[in-house]
Design a protein around this motif. Structure first.
Motif, PDB file in Angstrom:
ATOM      1  N   THR A  49       9.147   4.765   4.033  1.00 53.18           N
ATOM      2  CA  THR A  49       9.073   6.125   3.724  1.00 53.18           C
ATOM      3  C   THR A  49      10.807   6.567   3.786  1.00 53.18           C
ATOM      4  O   THR A  49      11.260   5.515   3.387  1.00 53.18           O
ATOM      5  CB  THR A  49       9.211   5.845   5.722  1.00 53.18           C
ATOM      6  OG1 THR A  49       9.635   5.783   6.226  1.00 53.18           O
ATOM      7  CG2 THR A  49       7.295   6.085   6.118  1.00 53.18           C
ATOM      8  N   GLN A  50      10.423   8.038   3.762  1.00 52.63           N
ATOM      9  CA  GLN A  50      11.570   8.486   3.402  1.00 52.63           C
ATOM     10  C   GLN A  50      13.311   7.842   4.382  1.00 52.63           C
ATOM     11  O   GLN A  50      14.306   7.028   3.893  1.00 52.63           O
ATOM     12  CB  GLN A  50      11.761   9.618   3.381  1.00 52.63           C
ATOM     13  CG  GLN A  50      13.138  10.271   2.820  1.00 52.63           C
ATOM     14  CD  GLN A  50      13.401   9.737   1.513  1.00 52.63           C
ATOM     15  OE1 GLN A  50      13.079   9.718   0.308  1.00 52.63           O
ATOM     16  NE2 GLN A  50      14.502  10.114   1.493  1.00 52.63           N
ATOM     17  N   ALA A  51      12.637   6.808   5.849  1.00 54.71           N
ATOM     18  CA  ALA A  51      13.501   6.733   6.717  1.00 54.71           C
ATOM     19  C   ALA A  51      13.919   5.068   6.145  1.00 54.71           C
ATOM     20  O   ALA A  51      15.292   4.674   6.814  1.00 54.71           O
ATOM     21  CB  ALA A  51      12.613   6.793   7.886  1.00 54.71           C
ATOM     22  N   ASP A  52      13.186   4.446   5.183  1.00 61.85           N
ATOM     23  CA  ASP A  52      12.957   3.562   5.059  1.00 61.85           C
ATOM     24  C   ASP A  52      13.985   3.270   3.958  1.00 61.85           C
ATOM     25  O   ASP A  52      14.570   1.873   3.304  1.00 61.85           O
ATOM     26  CB  ASP A  52      11.783   1.916   4.343  1.00 61.85           C
ATOM     27  CG  ASP A  52      11.246   2.815   5.554  1.00 61.85           C
ATOM     28  OD1 ASP A  52      11.775   1.945   6.412  1.00 61.85           O
ATOM     29  OD2 ASP A  52       9.987   2.718   5.759  1.00 61.85           O
TER      30      ASP A  52
ATOM     31  N   PRO B  62       0.693  -1.257   0.021  1.00 63.67           N
ATOM     32  CA  PRO B  62       0.063  -0.050   0.069  1.00 63.67           C
ATOM     33  C   PRO B  62       1.139   1.103  -0.743  1.00 63.67           C
ATOM     34  O   PRO B  62       1.695   1.172   0.392  1.00 63.67           O
ATOM     35  CB  PRO B  62      -0.454   0.141   1.382  1.00 63.67           C
ATOM     36  CG  PRO B  62       0.061  -1.055   2.231  1.00 63.67           C
ATOM     37  CD  PRO B  62       0.545  -1.842   0.719  1.00 63.67           C
ATOM     38  N   PRO B  63       0.477   2.302  -0.643  1.00 68.01           N
ATOM     39  CA  PRO B  63       0.804   3.259  -0.353  1.00 68.01           C
ATOM     40  C   PRO B  63       1.377   3.631   1.009  1.00 68.01           C
ATOM     41  O   PRO B  63       0.422   3.585   1.300  1.00 68.01           O
ATOM     42  CB  PRO B  63      -0.309   4.852  -1.406  1.00 68.01           C
ATOM     43  CG  PRO B  63      -0.824   3.536  -1.860  1.00 68.01           C
ATOM     44  CD  PRO B  63      -0.822   2.517  -0.663  1.00 68.01           C
ATOM     45  N   GLY B  64       2.370   4.513   0.807  1.00 64.92           N
ATOM     46  CA  GLY B  64       2.916   4.982   2.248  1.00 64.92           C
ATOM     47  C   GLY B  64       3.481   3.652   3.762  1.00 64.92           C
ATOM     48  O   GLY B  64       4.300   3.810   4.471  1.00 64.92           O
ATOM     49  N   TYR B  65       3.610   2.660   2.619  1.00 65.90           N
ATOM     50  CA  TYR B  65       4.428   1.476   3.737  1.00 65.90           C
ATOM     51  C   TYR B  65       5.783   2.267   3.680  1.00 65.90           C
ATOM     52  O   TYR B  65       5.764   1.431   4.836  1.00 65.90           O
ATOM     53  CB  TYR B  65       3.719   0.613   2.724  1.00 65.90           C
ATOM     54  CG  TYR B  65       4.336  -0.738   3.423  1.00 65.90           C
ATOM     55  CD1 TYR B  65       3.567  -1.882   4.146  1.00 65.90           C
ATOM     56  CD2 TYR B  65       5.427  -1.540   2.865  1.00 65.90           C
ATOM     57  CE1 TYR B  65       3.799  -2.821   5.298  1.00 65.90           C
ATOM     58  CE2 TYR B  65       5.756  -2.945   4.554  1.00 65.90           C
ATOM     59  CZ  TYR B  65       4.647  -3.263   4.892  1.00 65.90           C
ATOM     60  OH  TYR B  65       5.628  -4.051   5.663  1.00 65.90           O
TER      61      TYR B  65
END
Length: 96
Positions: free
Chosen positions: A7-10, A2-5
């Protein structure tokens, strides 16, 4: 996913996962083409790519868990097949 699964941190973990995957596939292709056992200076030995393959398999397993890509990382007690709502006298798979 899903979208947002993710994040930039990943992003660093995902980059490492992609790099490990590419190295893993390259090592597997090399061994498929040249064989797992090769001859060097007249001696039969395992292909050096085998070490790359094994190392990247370990890295991929670890990274997939950290990124919640592995099924075991996404499974909770509530979604497991042995739910708390199951009858106490239910037959266990190992007692058939």
């Amino acid at each position: 996913m899903p979208p947002g699964y993710l994040t930039q941190a990943d992003r660093p973990l995902l980059c490492a996962f992609c790099e490990a995957s590419a190295l893993n596939q390259g090592a597997a292709s090399t061994m498929a083409r040249e064989g797992v056992v090769i001859e060097i200076d007249g001696k039969r030995t395992t292909h050096p790519a085998l070490l790359v393959f094994r190392t990247t398999c370990t890295s991929l397993a670890s990274l997939s868990t950290k990124l919640r890509l592995a099924l075991s990382a996404r499974t909770t007690r509530d979604t497991a097949s042995t739910k708390a709502s199951a009858p106490v006298n239910a037959r266990r798979p190992w007692s058939r």
